[in-house]
Design a protein around this motif. Structure first.
Motif, PDB file in Angstrom:
ATOM      1  N   PRO A  46      88.945  38.682  70.990  1.00  0.00           N
ATOM      2  CA  PRO A  46      90.394  38.959  70.907  1.00  0.00           C
ATOM      3  C   PRO A  46      90.793  39.867  69.758  1.00  0.00           C
ATOM      4  CG  PRO A  46      90.019  36.638  71.387  1.00  0.00           C
ATOM      5  CD  PRO A  46      88.668  37.235  71.089  1.00  0.00           C
ATOM      6  N   VAL A  47      90.135  39.749  68.598  1.00  0.00           N
ATOM      7  CA  VAL A  47      90.487  40.590  67.448  1.00  0.00           C
ATOM      8  C   VAL A  47      90.159  42.055  67.742  1.00  0.00           C
ATOM      9  CG1 VAL A  47      89.997  41.096  65.028  1.00  0.00           C
ATOM     10  CG2 VAL A  47      90.222  38.716  65.783  1.00  0.00           C
ATOM     11  N   SER A  48      88.961  42.295  68.303  1.00  0.00           N
ATOM     12  CA  SER A  48      88.570  43.667  68.643  1.00  0.00           C
ATOM     13  C   SER A  48      89.463  44.225  69.742  1.00  0.00           C
ATOM     14  CB  SER A  48      87.106  43.700  69.089  1.00  0.00           C
ATOM     15  OG  SER A  48      86.250  43.331  68.039  1.00  0.00           O
ATOM     16  N   THR A  49      89.822  43.370  70.700  1.00  0.00           N
ATOM     17  CA  THR A  49      90.702  43.799  71.788  1.00  0.00           C
ATOM     18  C   THR A  49      92.051  44.260  71.245  1.00  0.00           C
ATOM     19  OG1 THR A  49      89.652  42.360  73.430  1.00  0.00           O
ATOM     20  CG2 THR A  49      91.930  43.034  73.857  1.00  0.00           C
ATOM     21  N   GLU A  50      92.612  43.501  70.324  1.00  0.00           N
ATOM     22  CA  GLU A  50      93.904  43.879  69.744  1.00  0.00           C
ATOM     23  C   GLU A  50      93.810  45.210  69.013  1.00  0.00           C
ATOM     24  OE1 GLU A  50      97.414  42.073  66.822  1.00  0.00           O
ATOM     25  OE2 GLU A  50      95.502  41.012  67.051  1.00  0.00           O
ATOM     26  N   LYS A  51      92.712  45.439  68.296  1.00  0.00           N
ATOM     27  CA  LYS A  51      92.545  46.704  67.574  1.00  0.00           C
ATOM     28  C   LYS A  51      92.477  47.879  68.544  1.00  0.00           C
ATOM     29  CE  LYS A  51      90.249  44.808  63.474  1.00  0.00           C
ATOM     30  NZ  LYS A  51      88.978  44.699  62.713  1.00  0.00           N
ATOM     31  N   ILE A  52      91.734  47.710  69.650  1.00  0.00           N
ATOM     32  CA  ILE A  52      91.616  48.785  70.643  1.00  0.00           C
ATOM     33  C   ILE A  52      92.978  49.062  71.270  1.00  0.00           C
ATOM     34  CG2 ILE A  52      90.585  49.470  72.833  1.00  0.00           C
ATOM     35  CD1 ILE A  52      88.582  49.529  70.563  1.00  0.00           C
ATOM     36  N   GLU A  53      93.721  48.011  71.619  1.00  0.00           N
ATOM     37  CA  GLU A  53      95.030  48.198  72.245  1.00  0.00           C
ATOM     38  C   GLU A  53      96.007  48.898  71.301  1.00  0.00           C
ATOM     39  OE1 GLU A  53      96.323  44.419  73.670  1.00  0.00           O
ATOM     40  OE2 GLU A  53      94.918  44.403  75.353  1.00  0.00           O
ATOM     41  N   ASN A  54      96.001  48.494  70.037  1.00  0.00           N
ATOM     42  CA  ASN A  54      96.871  49.165  69.059  1.00  0.00           C
ATOM     43  C   ASN A  54      96.501  50.633  68.909  1.00  0.00           C
ATOM     44  OD1 ASN A  54      98.292  46.813  68.545  1.00  0.00           O
ATOM     45  ND2 ASN A  54      97.030  46.239  66.786  1.00  0.00           N
ATOM     46  N   LEU A  55      95.200  50.910  68.980  1.00  0.00           N
ATOM     47  CA  LEU A  55      94.728  52.289  68.882  1.00  0.00           C
ATOM     48  C   LEU A  55      95.215  53.114  70.066  1.00  0.00           C
ATOM     49  CD1 LEU A  55      92.977  54.548  67.705  1.00  0.00           C
ATOM     50  CD2 LEU A  55      91.000  53.489  68.820  1.00  0.00           C
ATOM     51  N   ILE A  56      95.161  52.546  71.259  1.00  0.00           N
ATOM     52  CA  ILE A  56      95.617  53.262  72.457  1.00  0.00           C
ATOM     53  C   ILE A  56      97.096  53.620  72.318  1.00  0.00           C
ATOM     54  CG2 ILE A  56      96.037  53.035  74.940  1.00  0.00           C
ATOM     55  CD1 ILE A  56      93.491  51.262  75.025  1.00  0.00           C
ATOM     56  N   PHE A  57      97.901  52.662  71.860  1.00  0.00           N
ATOM     57  CA  PHE A  57      99.321  52.938  71.631  1.00  0.00           C
ATOM     58  C   PHE A  57      99.517  54.080  70.641  1.00  0.00           C
ATOM     59  CE2 PHE A  57     100.609  48.558  73.116  1.00  0.00           C
ATOM     60  CZ  PHE A  57     101.474  49.014  74.096  1.00  0.00           C
ATOM     61  N   SER A  58      98.759  54.048  69.534  1.00  0.00           N
ATOM     62  CA  SER A  58      98.959  55.042  68.484  1.00  0.00           C
ATOM     63  C   SER A  58      98.560  56.437  68.955  1.00  0.00           C
ATOM     64  CB  SER A  58      98.163  54.662  67.232  1.00  0.00           C
ATOM     65  OG  SER A  58      96.771  54.795  67.435  1.00  0.00           O
ATOM     66  N   LEU A  59      97.546  56.528  69.795  1.00  0.00           N
ATOM     67  CA  LEU A  59      97.121  57.837  70.304  1.00  0.00           C
ATOM     68  C   LEU A  59      98.221  58.482  71.131  1.00  0.00           C
ATOM     69  CD1 LEU A  59      93.442  57.048  71.375  1.00  0.00           C
ATOM     70  CD2 LEU A  59      94.192  58.397  69.407  1.00  0.00           C
ATOM     71  N   LYS A  60      98.892  57.668  71.935  1.00  0.00           N
ATOM     72  CA  LYS A  60      99.991  58.210  72.730  1.00  0.00           C
ATOM     73  C   LYS A  60     101.161  58.611  71.829  1.00  0.00           C
ATOM     74  CE  LYS A  60     103.721  57.083  75.767  1.00  0.00           C
ATOM     75  NZ  LYS A  60     104.567  56.031  76.317  1.00  0.00           N
ATOM     76  N   GLU A  61     101.513  57.722  70.899  1.00  0.00           N
ATOM     77  CA  GLU A  61     102.690  57.967  70.068  1.00  0.00           C
ATOM     78  C   GLU A  61     102.484  59.146  69.113  1.00  0.00           C
ATOM     79  OE1 GLU A  61     105.628  56.461  70.402  1.00  0.00           O
ATOM     80  OE2 GLU A  61     104.752  55.433  72.127  1.00  0.00           O
ATOM     81  N   ARG A  62     101.294  59.261  68.524  1.00  0.00           N
ATOM     82  CA  ARG A  62     101.064  60.285  67.493  1.00  0.00           C
ATOM     83  C   ARG A  62     100.708  61.647  68.077  1.00  0.00           C
ATOM     84  NH1 ARG A  62      97.316  57.966  62.717  1.00  0.00           N
ATOM     85  NH2 ARG A  62      97.703  60.102  62.007  1.00  0.00           N
ATOM     86  N   PHE A  63      99.978  61.644  69.194  1.00  0.00           N
ATOM     87  CA  PHE A  63      99.445  62.914  69.696  1.00  0.00           C
ATOM     88  C   PHE A  63      99.914  63.281  71.099  1.00  0.00           C
ATOM     89  CE2 PHE A  63      96.206  61.028  66.835  1.00  0.00           C
ATOM     90  CZ  PHE A  63      96.307  61.944  65.798  1.00  0.00           C
ATOM     91  N   GLY A  64     100.624  62.382  71.763  1.00  0.00           N
ATOM     92  CA  GLY A  64     101.103  62.685  73.105  1.00  0.00           C
ATOM     93  C   GLY A  64     100.000  62.785  74.137  1.00  0.00           C
ATOM     94  N   ILE A  65      98.853  62.134  73.867  1.00  0.00           N
ATOM     95  CA  ILE A  65      97.734  62.173  74.810  1.00  0.00           C
ATOM     96  C   ILE A  65      98.095  61.400  76.074  1.00  0.00           C
ATOM     97  CG2 ILE A  65      95.343  61.436  75.186  1.00  0.00           C
ATOM     98  CD1 ILE A  65      94.837  61.827  72.230  1.00  0.00           C
ATOM     99  N   THR A  66      97.742  61.950  77.220  1.00  0.00           N
ATOM    100  CA  THR A  66      97.861  61.219  78.475  1.00  0.00           C
ATOM    101  C   THR A  66      96.679  60.259  78.567  1.00  0.00           C
ATOM    102  OG1 THR A  66      98.920  63.120  79.539  1.00  0.00           O
ATOM    103  CG2 THR A  66      98.003  61.420  80.985  1.00  0.00           C
ATOM    104  N   VAL A  67      96.969  58.968  78.658  1.00  0.00           N
ATOM    105  CA  VAL A  67      95.919  57.951  78.695  1.00  0.00           C
ATOM    106  C   VAL A  67      95.870  57.341  80.087  1.00  0.00           C
ATOM    107  CG1 VAL A  67      95.033  55.798  77.707  1.00  0.00           C
ATOM    108  CG2 VAL A  67      96.247  57.441  76.253  1.00  0.00           C
ATOM    109  N   VAL A  68      94.696  57.377  80.701  1.00  0.00           N
ATOM    110  CA  VAL A  68      94.482  56.754  82.010  1.00  0.00           C
ATOM    111  C   VAL A  68      93.396  55.708  81.829  1.00  0.00           C
ATOM    112  CG1 VAL A  68      93.960  57.106  84.447  1.00  0.00           C
ATOM    113  CG2 VAL A  68      95.026  58.956  83.121  1.00  0.00           C
TER     114      VAL A  68
END
Length: 358
Positions: free
Chosen positions: A168-190
């Motif tokens: 669960p701890v690693s999962t939360e870190k990955i999910e937060n990272l996915i959010f930040s990539l979209k917010e900071r760089f506008g990357i399209t995430v699929v």
């Protein structure tokens, strides 16, 4: 940005994808949810041009890539990066693992030296450059794989079950990272996932794929609270599914006959319409003391026939003329002194029911 039109994918005689059409917009997090073997990974591989569709067309940034020659695909593929479900570490250091995509693209040595630490800092692994990749935990290796993907500064990031088998701890870190990539760089995430809750947390829009076919596309609220059919409802945890007929409708508030039991729901369907009712188990509330009233229009008395612990929650089956499935916190379960075989009063709002014509 990404368009599928009537895409079919066969592997030998097996039809993996069945006439799928959808569009993914630039800058959104678009999530495919579905069981294992439903075709989620195949869709990602088609987007990444690792496979060619059996029929139909796939367009990326307006270019039909379905029939492009391999050499003509390279410029588009360099705008994308894909992280697989179980990334395997390459021999050598973390720096070597992150740099490999840049090396393939002919990036200069000085730029690689700048980009690798930058990518590692983004995924929370600053200072890991000289560590041996083979010594990392599963969560750390997954973040290294994402660092490798984002070091190339892609327009499209494809993630196949990015948190499968992680704690669960690693999962939360990955999910937060996915959010930040979209917010900071506008990357399209699929991304693909079989984790319904993760899909609900992450996605701007969700596509439910079952047995190679997309059953519904929509926002989290649309998918989880307004399923279009029984297959989608079952997939996203809508456990209360009833068939009935509209008995009367006054100003959009309908009385629906379900095997002799009347349920009140909001719908525009006129009397006589055969319908299917969908309701999430979390939308049912309990009270056990006489005189306690609810604002909900549907109130029932029933007997608890099954109790299934679910971590901090409990799932209950209640015989109230119709069988209702409810989820309640363990704390509330204990405070209300509920238990197997006990009689209880329960209620749910008319607005909690999604009504679909049969």
């Amino acid at each position: 940005m990404i368009e599928f039109e009537h895409v079919v994918m066969n592997f030998g005689e097996k039809e993996v994808l069945k006439d799928n059409s959808f569009t993914i917009q630039k800058g959104e997090i678009f999530t495919f949810i579905g069981p294992s073997g439903s075709g989620k990974t195949t869709i990602l591989r088609l987007i990444d041009m690792l496979e060619r569709p059996t029929s139909g067309t796939i367009a990326i940034e307006g270019t039909n890539v379905s029939s492009l020659k391999d050499r003509d695909r390279i410029p588009l593929r360099r705008k994308m990066s894909m992280v697989f479900q179980k990334p395997s570490p390459l021999r050598g250091t973390v720096f070597d693992n992150v740099a490999i995509g840049l090396l393939f693209r002919g990036t200069s040595h000085d730029e690689i030296k700048a980009r690798v630490p930058e990518a590692l800092e983004l995924v929370g692994l600053k200072g890991y450059e000289d560590r041996k990749a083979g010594t990392l935990s599963g969560g750390e290796m997954q973040r290294v794989a994402i660092a490798r993907a984002i070091s190339t500064k892609p327009d499209i990031l494809l993630l196949d079950e990015p948190t499968a088998n992680l704690d669960p701890v690693s999962t939360e870190k990955i999910e937060n990272l996915i959010f930040s990539l979209k917010e900071r760089f506008g990357i399209t995430v699929v991304l693909s996932t079989h984790d319904m809750v993760q899909g609900q947390r992450l996605a701007d829009r969700i596509a439910v794929i079952i047995d190679g076919r997309i059953g519904q596309i929509g926002t989290s609220k649309e998918i989880f609270y307004h399923p279009m059919n029984r297959a989608v409802a079952n997939m996203v945890g809508v456990e209360n599914i009833f068939e009935g007929v509209i008995a009367k409708n006054e100003g959009g508030l309908a009385s629906i006959d379900v095997d002799g039991t009347s349920i009140i729901a909001t719908t525009a369907f006129p009397p006589g319409t055969p319908v299917v009712l969908y309701m999430r188990p979390e939308d049912i509330t309990f009270h056990v003391r006489d005189g306690v009233k609810s604002s909900a229009r549907n109130e029932f008395t029933g007997t608890i026939t099954k109790v299934l612990p679910m971590g901090p929650n409990a799932r209950l089956k209640v015989d109230a003329g119709i069988t209702l499935t409810a989820v309640i916190t363990q704390r509330s379960f204990e405070e209300l002194d509920l238990g197997l075989g006990k009689e209880t009063q329960l209620a749910f709002k008319a607005s909690a029911i999604h009504v679909v014509e049969r």
